[in-house]
Scaffold this motif. Structure first.
Motif, PDB file in Angstrom:
ATOM      1  N   VAL A  39       0.846  -1.197   0.000  1.00 29.12           N
ATOM      2  CA  VAL A  39       0.000   0.000   0.000  1.00 29.12           C
ATOM      3  C   VAL A  39       0.881   1.246   0.000  1.00 29.12           C
ATOM      4  O   VAL A  39       0.636   2.189  -0.752  1.00 29.12           O
ATOM      5  CB  VAL A  39      -0.975  -0.008   1.198  1.00 29.12           C
ATOM      6  N   ASP A  40       1.918   1.251   0.836  1.00 27.67           N
ATOM      7  CA  ASP A  40       2.847   2.387   0.880  1.00 27.67           C
ATOM      8  C   ASP A  40       3.525   2.595  -0.476  1.00 27.67           C
ATOM      9  O   ASP A  40       3.721   3.735  -0.902  1.00 27.67           O
ATOM     10  CB  ASP A  40       3.906   2.185   1.965  1.00 27.67           C
ATOM     11  N   ASP A  41       3.883   1.504  -1.144  1.00 25.00           N
ATOM     12  CA  ASP A  41       4.513   1.606  -2.470  1.00 25.00           C
ATOM     13  C   ASP A  41       3.588   2.304  -3.469  1.00 25.00           C
ATOM     14  O   ASP A  41       4.010   3.194  -4.200  1.00 25.00           O
ATOM     15  CB  ASP A  41       4.885   0.221  -3.012  1.00 25.00           C
ATOM     16  N   VAL A  42       2.319   1.881  -3.498  1.00 28.31           N
ATOM     17  CA  VAL A  42       1.363   2.479  -4.433  1.00 28.31           C
ATOM     18  C   VAL A  42       1.142   3.949  -4.076  1.00 28.31           C
ATOM     19  O   VAL A  42       1.122   4.816  -4.955  1.00 28.31           O
ATOM     20  CB  VAL A  42       0.038   1.701  -4.454  1.00 28.31           C
ATOM     21  N   ARG A  43       0.993   4.243  -2.784  1.00 28.21           N
ATOM     22  CA  ARG A  43       0.784   5.633  -2.353  1.00 28.21           C
ATOM     23  C   ARG A  43       1.978   6.504  -2.764  1.00 28.21           C
ATOM     24  O   ARG A  43       1.811   7.612  -3.265  1.00 28.21           O
ATOM     25  CB  ARG A  43       0.572   5.695  -0.842  1.00 28.21           C
ATOM     26  N   ARG A  44       3.181   5.998  -2.596  1.00 29.14           N
ATOM     27  CA  ARG A  44       4.394   6.733  -2.971  1.00 29.14           C
ATOM     28  C   ARG A  44       4.413   6.989  -4.488  1.00 29.14           C
ATOM     29  O   ARG A  44       4.772   8.065  -4.944  1.00 29.14           O
ATOM     30  CB  ARG A  44       5.624   5.930  -2.536  1.00 29.14           C
TER      31      ARG A  44
END
Length: 78
Positions: A39-44
């Protein structure tokens, strides 16, 4: 049509990202990544502009796409 992710409520955006990550079912190779990391990867990627949130009128669905792929698809439809 690109949807400005900044205009979406934080919890809703998080739910959209989680649903996307869970349906992708991508193999991350030797090291498995947690849902939170994905999720953090996509948000970044959203924040950097590498990925865009797209509404498909044809499919009546929301999806995440690499910005370059969205441009290529849009040009093909013209």
């Amino acid at each position: 049509m690109i949807i400005p992710w900044q205009d979406i409520e934080s919890e809703t955006l998080n739910n959209l990202i989680e649903a996307f990550v869970l349906r992708e079912g991508t193999d991350y190779g030797e090291h498995e990544r947690s849902l939170a990391q994905k999720v953090d990867d996509v948000r970044r990627q959203l924040q950097s502009g590498d990925v865009v949130l797209v509404w498909s009128e044809l499919h009546e669905s929301i999806n995440f796409m690499p910005r370059g792929q969205f441009r290529a698809d849009a040009e093909e439809q013209e």
